[in-house]
Design a protein around this motif. Structure first.
Motif, PDB file in Angstrom:
ATOM      1  N   GLN A   1       0.802  -1.213   0.000  1.00 58.98           N
ATOM      2  CA  GLN A   1       0.000   0.000   0.000  1.00 58.98           C
ATOM      3  C   GLN A   1       0.844   1.276   0.000  1.00 58.98           C
ATOM      4  O   GLN A   1       0.438   2.293  -0.544  1.00 58.98           O
ATOM      5  CB  GLN A   1      -0.926   0.016   1.233  1.00 58.98           C
ATOM      6  N   SER A   2       2.026   1.232   0.591  1.00 58.25           N
ATOM      7  CA  SER A   2       2.809   2.454   0.802  1.00 58.25           C
ATOM      8  C   SER A   2       3.935   2.679  -0.196  1.00 58.25           C
ATOM      9  O   SER A   2       4.257   3.828  -0.524  1.00 58.25           O
ATOM     10  CB  SER A   2       3.419   2.434   2.210  1.00 58.25           C
ATOM     11  N   VAL A   3       4.547   1.617  -0.692  1.00 55.36           N
ATOM     12  CA  VAL A   3       5.831   1.731  -1.378  1.00 55.36           C
ATOM     13  C   VAL A   3       5.780   2.634  -2.610  1.00 55.36           C
ATOM     14  O   VAL A   3       6.743   3.347  -2.917  1.00 55.36           O
ATOM     15  CB  VAL A   3       6.369   0.325  -1.746  1.00 55.36           C
ATOM     16  N   GLY A   4       4.667   2.660  -3.327  1.00 49.45           N
ATOM     17  CA  GLY A   4       4.575   3.479  -4.532  1.00 49.45           C
ATOM     18  C   GLY A   4       4.606   4.968  -4.259  1.00 49.45           C
ATOM     19  O   GLY A   4       4.886   5.773  -5.159  1.00 49.45           O
ATOM     20  N   PHE A   5       4.321   5.350  -3.018  1.00 48.99           N
ATOM     21  CA  PHE A   5       4.269   6.773  -2.663  1.00 48.99           C
ATOM     22  C   PHE A   5       5.553   7.246  -1.979  1.00 48.99           C
ATOM     23  O   PHE A   5       5.637   8.396  -1.549  1.00 48.99           O
ATOM     24  CB  PHE A   5       3.072   7.030  -1.750  1.00 48.99           C
ATOM     25  N   LEU A   6       6.532   6.354  -1.865  1.00 54.80           N
ATOM     26  CA  LEU A   6       7.804   6.671  -1.214  1.00 54.80           C
ATOM     27  C   LEU A   6       8.907   6.768  -2.268  1.00 54.80           C
ATOM     28  O   LEU A   6       9.059   5.870  -3.086  1.00 54.80           O
ATOM     29  CB  LEU A   6       8.146   5.592  -0.179  1.00 54.80           C
ATOM     30  N   ARG A   7       9.660   7.849  -2.250  1.00 56.95           N
ATOM     31  CA  ARG A   7      10.698   8.083  -3.263  1.00 56.95           C
ATOM     32  C   ARG A   7      12.091   7.932  -2.659  1.00 56.95           C
ATOM     33  O   ARG A   7      12.327   8.299  -1.505  1.00 56.95           O
ATOM     34  CB  ARG A   7      10.588   9.498  -3.825  1.00 56.95           C
ATOM     35  N   ILE A   8      12.998   7.411  -3.471  1.00 57.72           N
ATOM     36  CA  ILE A   8      14.412   7.359  -3.092  1.00 57.72           C
ATOM     37  C   ILE A   8      15.212   8.037  -4.198  1.00 57.72           C
ATOM     38  O   ILE A   8      15.226   7.583  -5.342  1.00 57.72           O
ATOM     39  CB  ILE A   8      14.897   5.913  -2.885  1.00 57.72           C
ATOM     40  N   ILE A   9      15.856   9.142  -3.836  1.00 53.50           N
ATOM     41  CA  ILE A   9      16.648   9.908  -4.802  1.00 53.50           C
ATOM     42  C   ILE A   9      18.097   9.433  -4.737  1.00 53.50           C
ATOM     43  O   ILE A   9      18.686   9.361  -3.661  1.00 53.50           O
ATOM     44  CB  ILE A   9      16.570  11.413  -4.483  1.00 53.50           C
ATOM     45  N   GLY A  10      18.660   9.076  -5.897  1.00 55.80           N
ATOM     46  CA  GLY A  10      20.050   8.638  -5.947  1.00 55.80           C
ATOM     47  C   GLY A  10      20.267   7.253  -5.378  1.00 55.80           C
ATOM     48  O   GLY A  10      21.353   6.950  -4.874  1.00 55.80           O
ATOM     49  N   GLY A  11      19.257   6.389  -5.432  1.00 49.94           N
ATOM     50  CA  GLY A  11      19.381   5.028  -4.919  1.00 49.94           C
ATOM     51  C   GLY A  11      19.902   4.058  -5.961  1.00 49.94           C
ATOM     52  O   GLY A  11      20.288   4.445  -7.071  1.00 49.94           O
ATOM     53  N   LYS A  12      19.878   2.771  -5.596  1.00 59.22           N
ATOM     54  CA  LYS A  12      20.379   1.730  -6.499  1.00 59.22           C
ATOM     55  C   LYS A  12      19.471   1.559  -7.717  1.00 59.22           C
ATOM     56  O   LYS A  12      19.943   1.225  -8.802  1.00 59.22           O
ATOM     57  CB  LYS A  12      20.484   0.396  -5.756  1.00 59.22           C
ATOM     58  N   GLN A  13      18.150   1.756  -7.507  1.00 59.07           N
ATOM     59  CA  GLN A  13      17.181   1.531  -8.583  1.00 59.07           C
ATOM     60  C   GLN A  13      16.555   2.877  -8.976  1.00 59.07           C
ATOM     61  O   GLN A  13      15.780   3.458  -8.220  1.00 59.07           O
ATOM     62  CB  GLN A  13      16.091   0.558  -8.100  1.00 59.07           C
ATOM     63  N   PRO A  14      16.856   3.403 -10.159  1.00 60.36           N
ATOM     64  CA  PRO A  14      16.295   4.697 -10.582  1.00 60.36           C
ATOM     65  C   PRO A  14      14.769   4.745 -10.560  1.00 60.36           C
ATOM     66  O   PRO A  14      14.190   5.811 -10.362  1.00 60.36           O
ATOM     67  CB  PRO A  14      16.839   4.863 -12.012  1.00 60.36           C
ATOM     68  N   LEU A  15      14.140   3.594 -10.778  1.00 60.32           N
ATOM     69  CA  LEU A  15      12.673   3.571 -10.755  1.00 60.32           C
ATOM     70  C   LEU A  15      12.116   3.893  -9.373  1.00 60.32           C
ATOM     71  O   LEU A  15      10.940   4.251  -9.239  1.00 60.32           O
ATOM     72  CB  LEU A  15      12.156   2.198 -11.208  1.00 60.32           C
ATOM     73  N   ASP A  16      12.955   3.771  -8.345  1.00 58.75           N
ATOM     74  CA  ASP A  16      12.511   4.090  -6.983  1.00 58.75           C
ATOM     75  C   ASP A  16      12.262   5.585  -6.797  1.00 58.75           C
ATOM     76  O   ASP A  16      11.695   6.000  -5.784  1.00 58.75           O
ATOM     77  CB  ASP A  16      13.548   3.623  -5.951  1.00 58.75           C
ATOM     78  N   ASN A  17      12.687   6.397  -7.768  1.00 64.13           N
ATOM     79  CA  ASN A  17      12.432   7.841  -7.690  1.00 64.13           C
ATOM     80  C   ASN A  17      11.261   8.236  -8.594  1.00 64.13           C
ATOM     81  O   ASN A  17      11.170   9.362  -9.059  1.00 64.13           O
ATOM     82  CB  ASN A  17      13.669   8.644  -8.080  1.00 64.13           C
ATOM     83  N   THR A  18      10.368   7.289  -8.842  1.00 64.85           N
ATOM     84  CA  THR A  18       9.145   7.553  -9.615  1.00 64.85           C
ATOM     85  C   THR A  18       7.952   7.083  -8.804  1.00 64.85           C
ATOM     86  O   THR A  18       8.103   6.450  -7.757  1.00 64.85           O
ATOM     87  CB  THR A  18       9.155   6.783 -10.955  1.00 64.85           C
ATOM     88  N   ASP A  19       6.750   7.384  -9.305  1.00 62.87           N
ATOM     89  CA  ASP A  19       5.554   6.860  -8.638  1.00 62.87           C
ATOM     90  C   ASP A  19       5.065   5.570  -9.297  1.00 62.87           C
ATOM     91  O   ASP A  19       3.894   5.197  -9.176  1.00 62.87           O
ATOM     92  CB  ASP A  19       4.436   7.912  -8.593  1.00 62.87           C
ATOM     93  N   ILE A  20       5.981   4.880  -9.975  1.00 68.31           N
ATOM     94  CA  ILE A  20       5.673   3.549 -10.511  1.00 68.31           C
ATOM     95  C   ILE A  20       5.769   2.544  -9.369  1.00 68.31           C
ATOM     96  O   ILE A  20       6.749   2.524  -8.625  1.00 68.31           O
ATOM     97  CB  ILE A  20       6.660   3.157 -11.639  1.00 68.31           C
TER      98      ILE A  20
END
Length: 725
Positions: free
Chosen positions: A547-566
């Protein structure tokens, strides 16, 4: 699964939604899915319903189930009394309004002892029923048969009086009569208010002056007037009455109970009974109901106004990448200053005394102290709180900035609630070595940098962007606030490595405990490098992660997709789309990605277990990694100089920031001590019913001065450009 009948009833309460959409939403909620998650990541299933529509389904379902539960309770109660007839049960089950159910139940409801129940206990009900047969002849002679001194019925008059009470109560409990009187009052009644004998003494500032002798039809009463009148009544300034034509009510009762029967002693007796029933029971009860209906409607409208204003306030554009000085104004105790860096980290503090009654020596030193702090940290933006001494502080800042050669701007920030937060345990935990006022200055600075992140720490009722919010039902207001904050936070998303636990608490699927654990894990183990690391956080199970992970962003992490709302569940599809465009996740953020991804054919990816809506969302997210919806909102109005009310002249053109929107217009900060009012009739040349369709909190608008009342400190504005020539 939700029953089909329930879904059909819910659908009647909504417009433009299919039974399939309603069923899907309710079943998804039963499975533990949140409103933001359903709106963002289950569009194929719901037909792309947004958060507001999904919330409306949830609220309608609650109303329907509450009605069904009440019907069941009423049917059970009447059955236990042995009075449930098939027709009565069918009538209850067919009711679509809670009020109708209560009207039907009224004669069977257990009541305290009344004159009517006493008369029934004394054996007078058969006599009352006999009168209802419209007998011809003398009632007194028949009444003599029921005289019984042992039951305290000593005379024929005692019998007649008892029968009168029985009939009056019976008529007052007849659902058709109550329903007609209710509808008639809502349709033709008026609200009449007058000032009490000592009301003017209590109303020293004349706040309720317009209601000293006021009358308005019930159906035209605005929510603002209703709540104002309620407050005036509560403060013992006003007397409030609901007025209706009694002759029309009596005419209906006569038609319903007597009709064309000849005039006899029995008809006169019945007539006296229903007149008394209206005077003592029906009239006062309907007056209370009408007042309650108006109040509930006004409260509902005001809660919506508050919610919309709060949403727009939370969604104000952030000022990113700026070192900001927070300026908390005051007179005697001095102005508290706090500098925060580009990320909101506290750097330094100071107290200056630019205003009287401070000694002249301190006032003269204030400007140089401010300049020293601005230059030391290369501050480019000053956030000035709009509280006590706010305008004097603005004047001081504007004059001081003229001594600095580089450009520094200031913004007036709504500081409502800052002091409440600064005295809270959360603020003490973050800044244990600072005074309350210094924490407040930090909060003011951060409100400019990221309004959403800072305002979620504050009780929204203290923000002051509604109308009469302190008079509203706490539970309903809290529910609306929670929904609005949740919608805003999840639409924007949060940086997992900088978000406070207060901000994380509003993320879909996260409780306060889990949010606290996320921050604690970050403090103990360092920054998060991937969304997958969240699975290591204590108490954060699979459902919370989903429920939560799509709304949490990580900037400059291992996975670039983690900085999107995908959502991670769609990462395989996202990677295939990138591959089809000849790209990889490492290319995200490159300008070429936008054009290449936009040219990808959507159709092949719809077969990968996701619908066309999700594929379009993925493509949009790939084109705008790290996007912030608030960047499309109006930026704060930057100032370098200041006006006073004395400077304002009719026809003067200014820019201002909308601070509050209410039913009758909008209050606009134009850079003087008091906000000006743009009445709803002055917003456009066209008729406007709802100001919220024209402006929103945080909007930058062009206005013209209509009038200035220096004595009452009131400014009237217009958004309609004056005609030339």
């Amino acid at each position: 699964m939700i029953e089909d009948q329930t879904i059909q009833i819910v659908q009647q309460d909504l417009t433009g939604m299919t039974s399939r959409q309603i069923s899907t939403v309710l079943n998804l909620m039963n499975e533990g899915n949140t409103v933001p998650f359903i709106a963002r990541y289950r569009k194929e299933m719901t037909g792309s319903l947004d958060e507001v529509q999904i919330q409306a389904i949830e609220e309608a379902y609650k109303r329907v189930t509450a009605l069904q539960d009440r019907k069941a309770a009423v049917i059970k109660s009447i059955a236990e009394q042995g009075a449930l007839m098939p027709e009565l049960e069918q009538q209850i089950r067919a009711s679509t309004k809670l009020q109708d159910v209560e009207d039907i139940y009224l004669p069977y409801k257990q009541k305290r002892q009344t004159k009517a129940t006493i008369a029934k206990a004394r054996g007078l009900e058969p006599f009352a029923q006999w009168i209802l047969s419209f007998p011809v002849g003398d009632l007194t002679s028949e009444a003599a048969k029921f005289v019984n001194p042992d039951k305290e019925v000593a005379t024929e008059q005692d019998v007649l009086d008892g029968a009168h009470e029985i009939l009056a109560e019976k008529f007052s409990e007849m659902a058709p009569i109550r329903n007609w009187v209710r509808n008639f009052t809502m349709r033709t009644g008026t609200i009449k208010t007058t000032v009490k004998t000592k009301g003017k003494e209590l109303d020293e500032k004349g706040v309720y002056q317009q209601f000293y002798d006021f009358e308005e039809t019930v159906k035209k009463m605005s929510s603002t007037r209703t709540l104002a009148i309620n407050r005036g009544e509560k403060e013992k300034i006003l007397t409030v009455k609901v007025q209706v034509d009694p002759a029309s009510v009596m005419q209906y009762c006569h038609f319903k109970l007597i009709d064309n029967r000849p005039s006899t002693e029995a008809t006169a007796f019945i007539e006296a009974a229903y007149q008394d029933a209206y005077r003592r029971f029906i009239g006062p009860a309907i007056e209370r109901e009408v007042r309650n209906t108006l109040t509930e409607s006004a409260e509902e409208q005001s809660i919506k106004v508050f919610g919309q204003n709060l949403y727009n306030l939370l969604m104000q554009a952030p000022i990113k990448g700026k070192v900001v000085l927070g300026f908390d104004p005051a007179y005697r105790t001095g102005c508290k200053l706090a500098v925060v860096d580009e990320n909101g980290k506290f750097l330094d503090k100071a107290v200056i005394y630019p205003h009287k009654p401070a000694p002249e020596k301190k006032r003269q030193a204030a400007a140089s102290e401010l300049i020293a702090l601005l230059e030391k940290y290369h501050v480019t933006m000053i956030a000035i709180g709009n509280g006590t001494a706010g305008r004097e502080s603005e004047q001081f800042v504007a004059e001081t900035l003229k001594q600095i050669k580089r450009d520094i701007y200031y913004v007036i920030v709504n500081e409502a609630g800052a002091s409440v937060y600064s005295a809270s345990q959360e603020a003490r935990d973050e800044f244990p070595d600072l005074h309350v006022e210094q924490r407040s200055a930090i909060s003011i600075a951060r409100r400019l940098q990221d309004p959403l992140a800072e305002l979620v720490k504050i009780d929204p009722e203290s923000i002051g962007v509604g109308q009469y919010q302190h008079d509203l039902p706490a539970k309903a207001l809290a529910s609306e606030v929670d929904a609005v904050v949740e919608r805003a936070v999840n639409q924007v998303g949060v940086n997992l490595n900088t978000a406070s636990y207060q901000l994380l608490t509003h993320i879909s699927g996260l409780s306060k405990t889990i949010a606290t654990n996320i921050v604690k894990y970050r403090d103990e183990n360092g920054r998060y490098n991937s969304r997958a690391e969240l699975k290591k956080v204590p108490r954060l199970g699979p459902k919370s992660f989903e429920q939560s992970v799509g709304f949490l962003r990580i900037i400059g992490g291992k996975q670039p997709l983690d900085n999107t709302d995908i959502h991670p569940e769609s990462y395989p599809v996202a990677k295939k789309i990138l591959a089809a465009a000849g790209l990889s996740t490492a290319d995200l953020g490159d300008h070429e990605v936008i054009a290449k991804v936009a040219s990808v054919d959507v159709a092949p990816f719809v077969n990968d277990g996701v619908g066309v809506e999700t594929v379009h969302d993925i493509i949009s997210s790939l084109q705008n990694p790290g996007r912030d919806l608030r960047e499309n909102m109006a930026a704060p109005l930057l100032r370098q100089d200041v006006l006073t009310m004395e400077d304002l002249k009719p026809g003067m053109k200014l820019e201002g920031t909308v601070r509050n929107v209410v039913d009758f217009g909008a209050f606009v900060d134009i850079g003087v001590k008091h906000d000006g009012l743009v009445h709803v009739s002055k917003m456009t040349r066209k008729f406007v019913r709802d100001p919220k369709t024209v402006v929103a909190v945080g909007d930058i608008v062009t206005v013209w001065i209509e009038s200035v009342d220096l004595n009452r400190e009131r400014i009237q504005l217009t958004m309609i450009a004056p005609t030339v020539g």
